[in-house]
Design a protein around this motif. Structure first.
Motif: not given
Length: 320
Positions: A244-258, A260-268
């Motif tokens: 999030e500090q690097a510019g992602a909209y957010g991050a969460t577990l991928s499935g049950a983990g381990s 971790i998935l983030a979604i970010a603007p392409v340029d970030r």
């Protein structure tokens, strides 16, 4: 006669899409099957990430997918089945390795035995074995998929994903026990929490389609499963905060983990991935980075012709 399949990895839940949303990921399982008239039972050769997997024959997911498809298609189970499989999908890390194996087994049976099963049939077969469709559906169809159970069976619908966003996944070198992660979930939920969950699931669908940051931020802040699973993943909070500090909209577990998935603007996406890796490195974990800048196709099946009257040729059937 040999049939070959290629099946993608997948990231499921994607925050608030618990048990119903999944996205195909650019990591792959490939497998082939040879029907041996003189063989007895199933033999499976595992390579790549699968080489460390040790399971009992009756629990093997290739075998279960193959048997279930044969039963659903009214086929006669061959006396000898030899499967050769290789995968670069991390096992037990929330990237759909189990779903890929199930789908591969079912598609190998369908192709090799000419069962005539549809993609929707394979979805039903895979979901019955897996227990939920969120990884099975993108493994079959590719892209992002919403799958819901209806009185008539499961319905899978493709979800739009905006061109301006990118999925960034970091995968640590340790798995998470999916059964234990599911057992950690509460049996009941307060009505107020359910309302929040419903709204954020809707935000996920719209946020993926439009790339609207505020919606994606809400969607990735899940209340159904992540709060009860995050403690099982060392460094989870630090990795999410770094994303999030690097510019992602957010991050969460991928499935049950381990993973971790983030979604970010392409340029970030680049800085986000590096920040997530660095956060895990600070606690001594060297993770793998997977970037997903665009849609990934679904499973493909390559089946040889069933006639000897012409020159050999290969028929490619794509499931997209």
């Amino acid at each position: 006669m040999t049939t070959r399949v290629r099946v993608p990895a997948s990231s499921s839940n994607v925050g608030s899409g618990f048990d119903c949303v999944g996205i195909a990921i650019d990591r792959w399982l490939t497998a082939s099957v040879t029907i041996e008239t003189t063989g007895i039972g199933f033999s499976i050769r595992r390579r790549g990430k699968l080489s460390t997997v040790k399971v009992r024959a009756d629990q093997d997911l290739f075998t279960r997918g193959f048997r279930a498809a044969c039963s659903a298609g009214g086929g006669i189970l061959p006396t000898g089945v030899a499967i050769d499989a290789s995968s670069d999908i991390p096992v037990g890390c929330g990237l759909g390795s189990s779903a890929a194996a199930i789908v591969a087994g079912a598609l190998l049976a369908n192709g090799a035995l000419g069962l005539g099963l549809s993609r929707d049939d394979v979805l039903e077969i895979g979901t019955t074995i897996e227990g939920h469709p969120d990884n099975i559906a993108p493994a079959i169809y590719g892209g992002a998929v919403l799958s819901v159970h209806t009185p008539a069976g499961f319905v899978a619908s493709p979800l739009a994903v905006a061109a301006g966003i990118e999925l960034v996944i970091v995968v640590p070198p340790f798995p998470n026990d999916t059964k234990a992660a599911r057992a950690a979930l509460p049996q009941t939920l307060k009505h107020t929490d359910a309302v929040v969950a419903a709204g954020r699931a809707a935000a996920l669908v719209q946020g993926l389609a439009t790339g609207e940051g505020a919606l994606l931020t809400a969607a990735l802040d899940d209340v159904l499963h992540v709060p009860y699973r995050r403690a099982r993943i060392p460094g989870y909070d630090a990795v999410v905060a770094a994303a999030e500090q690097a510019g992602a909209y957010g991050a969460t577990l991928s499935g049950a983990g381990s993973a971790i998935l983030a979604i970010a603007p392409v340029d970030r996406a680049g800085p986000v991935g590096r920040a997530m890796l660095a956060a895990w490195r600070e606690i001594g974990v060297e993770a793998e980075l997977i970037r997903c800048p665009g849609p990934v196709g679904g499973a493909t099946v390559i089946t040889p012709p069933r006639t000897t009257h012409h020159e050999p040729r290969t028929i490619v059937k794509e499931i997209l």
